[in-house]
Design an enzyme around this catalytic site. Structure first.
Site, PDB file in Angstrom:
ATOM      1  N   ARG A 110      15.525  -0.662   3.061  1.00  0.00           N
ATOM      2  CA  ARG A 110      14.471  -0.963   2.255  1.00  0.00           C
ATOM      3  C   ARG A 110      15.007  -1.617   0.727  1.00  0.00           C
ATOM      4  O   ARG A 110      16.077  -0.908   0.251  1.00  0.00           O
ATOM      5  CB  ARG A 110      13.502   0.130   1.856  1.00  0.00           C
ATOM      6  CG  ARG A 110      12.477   0.534   3.276  1.00  0.00           C
ATOM      7  CD  ARG A 110      11.686  -0.857   4.003  1.00  0.00           C
ATOM      8  NE  ARG A 110      10.793  -1.101   2.997  1.00  0.00           N
ATOM      9  CZ  ARG A 110       9.613  -0.559   2.593  1.00  0.00           C
ATOM     10  NH1 ARG A 110       9.311   0.441   3.363  1.00  0.00           N
ATOM     11  NH2 ARG A 110       8.651  -0.819   1.680  1.00  0.00           N
ATOM     12  N   LYS A 139       0.046   7.918   3.787  1.00  0.00           N
ATOM     13  CA  LYS A 139      -0.426   6.515   3.844  1.00  0.00           C
ATOM     14  C   LYS A 139      -1.331   6.232   5.116  1.00  0.00           C
ATOM     15  O   LYS A 139      -1.441   5.105   5.517  1.00  0.00           O
ATOM     16  CB  LYS A 139       0.639   5.493   3.977  1.00  0.00           C
ATOM     17  CG  LYS A 139       1.317   5.559   2.655  1.00  0.00           C
ATOM     18  CD  LYS A 139       2.617   4.709   2.486  1.00  0.00           C
ATOM     19  CE  LYS A 139       4.082   5.566   2.977  1.00  0.00           C
ATOM     20  NZ  LYS A 139       4.938   4.650   2.913  1.00  0.00           N
ATOM     21  N   PRO A 184       0.845  -1.144   0.043  1.00  0.00           N
ATOM     22  CA  PRO A 184      -0.019   0.017  -0.115  1.00  0.00           C
ATOM     23  C   PRO A 184       0.798   1.279  -0.009  1.00  0.00           C
ATOM     24  O   PRO A 184       1.762   1.334   0.878  1.00  0.00           O
ATOM     25  CB  PRO A 184      -0.564   0.003   1.351  1.00  0.00           C
ATOM     26  CG  PRO A 184      -0.412  -1.543   1.942  1.00  0.00           C
ATOM     27  CD  PRO A 184       0.562  -2.002   1.270  1.00  0.00           C
ATOM     28  N   GLU A 185       0.536   2.068  -1.015  1.00  0.00           N
ATOM     29  CA  GLU A 185       1.289   3.476  -1.075  1.00  0.00           C
ATOM     30  C   GLU A 185       0.066   4.454  -1.054  1.00  0.00           C
ATOM     31  O   GLU A 185      -0.929   4.254  -0.714  1.00  0.00           O
ATOM     32  CB  GLU A 185       2.192   3.589  -2.377  1.00  0.00           C
ATOM     33  CG  GLU A 185       3.218   2.436  -2.325  1.00  0.00           C
ATOM     34  CD  GLU A 185       4.448   2.725  -3.161  1.00  0.00           C
ATOM     35  OE1 GLU A 185       4.625   3.893  -3.500  1.00  0.00           O
ATOM     36  OE2 GLU A 185       5.294   1.563  -3.368  1.00  0.00           O
TER      37      GLU A 185
END
Ligand code: ZN
Length: 272
Positions: A251, A49, A2-3
């Site tokens: 990341r 978000k 989800p962004e």
């Protein structure tokens, strides 16, 4: 994953189904939700978000999906597609059950209370919903982050601007021809503005539904430029796409060594 675009679409969908409805039941993992049972939902909004469920009694349920969160909705008697222990939020109305699984953060806030104000102040402008003032954006970036902070961390820092996640991070750096590890101090202000403008364009372009796309839709060579394409040839220059964990959050980042710099922090060259 989800962004900002995903959460914006989610808020719009939940707004249609929840606004004006009363919560017949509400269970939150590790939180007492009794203050929100029997309350009418007055609005559903997003910022970056974060998702905000607003109630008529002035309380707000804030949630963040993190990397693994997802909302489902079911008719009351239907079996869930994930196990009960993964449910972070279970909200029942007269017609449906809405379940948020594996949220990273859930909290109840007073609408006008200092914590909500603080939660929103900590988030930079929402890239989908707000116009970017270039000098404000660059000012936030340079004031909040040290000169050595690399671009991968700049783009993911929701205090500077809210909405970019890990997929868009790699895609935006490729589209702007920037080395992922270039430090903020060595990055001219117009480049910072261009990175966020491109991110905002991509986020808005992907609000229509369907899988996330950052490339021309009709050439049959895939939806994304670099994300998920490790060891495959760059769609612009043919060089092998690289993949490495980078930055403060470790990341995964994908990049083209020729279009963006061989080490991820090397020379800068805009793609042709
Ligand atoms: Zn390339």
């Amino acid at each position: 994953m989800p962004e900002g675009d995903t959460v914006h679409k989610l808020a719009a969908a939940l707004r249609i189904r929840l606004c004006g409805h009363i919560t017949r039941g509400l269970k939150l993992k590790r939180l007492d939700a009794s203050a929100l049972v029997g309350c009418k939902v007055s609005n559903v909004s997003s910022h970056g978000k974060h998702l905000f469920l607003e109630f008529e009694n002035g309380l707000v349920l804030r949630s963040h999906l993190g990397m693994y969160g997802a909302w489902h909705q079911y008719p009351p008697t239907e079996a869930w597609r994930k196990p009960v222990w993964q449910a972070s939020i279970v909200l029942e109305t007269d017609q449906r059950v809405f379940v948020c699984f594996n949220a990273k953060e859930v909290e109840i806030l007073p609408a006008q209370g200092y914590r909500l104000v603080d939660a929103r102040r900590r988030l930079g402008p929402d890239l989908i919903q707000e116009r970017l003032a270039p000098d404000v954006l660059v000012g936030r970036a340079r004031a909040l982050l040290g000169p050595e902070v690399p671009l991968v961390d700049l783009l993911l820092d929701q205090r500077v601007a809210a909405g970019i996640g890990n997929v868009y991070k790699s895609e935006v750096l490729f589209l702007e021809g920037q080395p992922p590890l270039a430090p903020l101090a060595a990055t001219p202000s117009p480049v910072i503005v261009a990175l966020f403008r491109t991110a905002a364009e991509l986020l808005r372009r992907n609000l229509q539904g369907g899988p996330r796309v950052t490339r021309p839709r009709d050439d049959g060579r895939g939806r994304l430029w670099v994300y998920g394409r490790a060891a495959l040839p760059c769609l612009r220059c043919g060089a092998e796409i690289q993949r490495r964990t980078m930055g403060a959050n470790r990341r995964v980042t994908y990049w083209c060594p020729d279009c963006q710099g061989s080490s991820g922090g090397g020379r800068t060259r805009r793609p042709p």
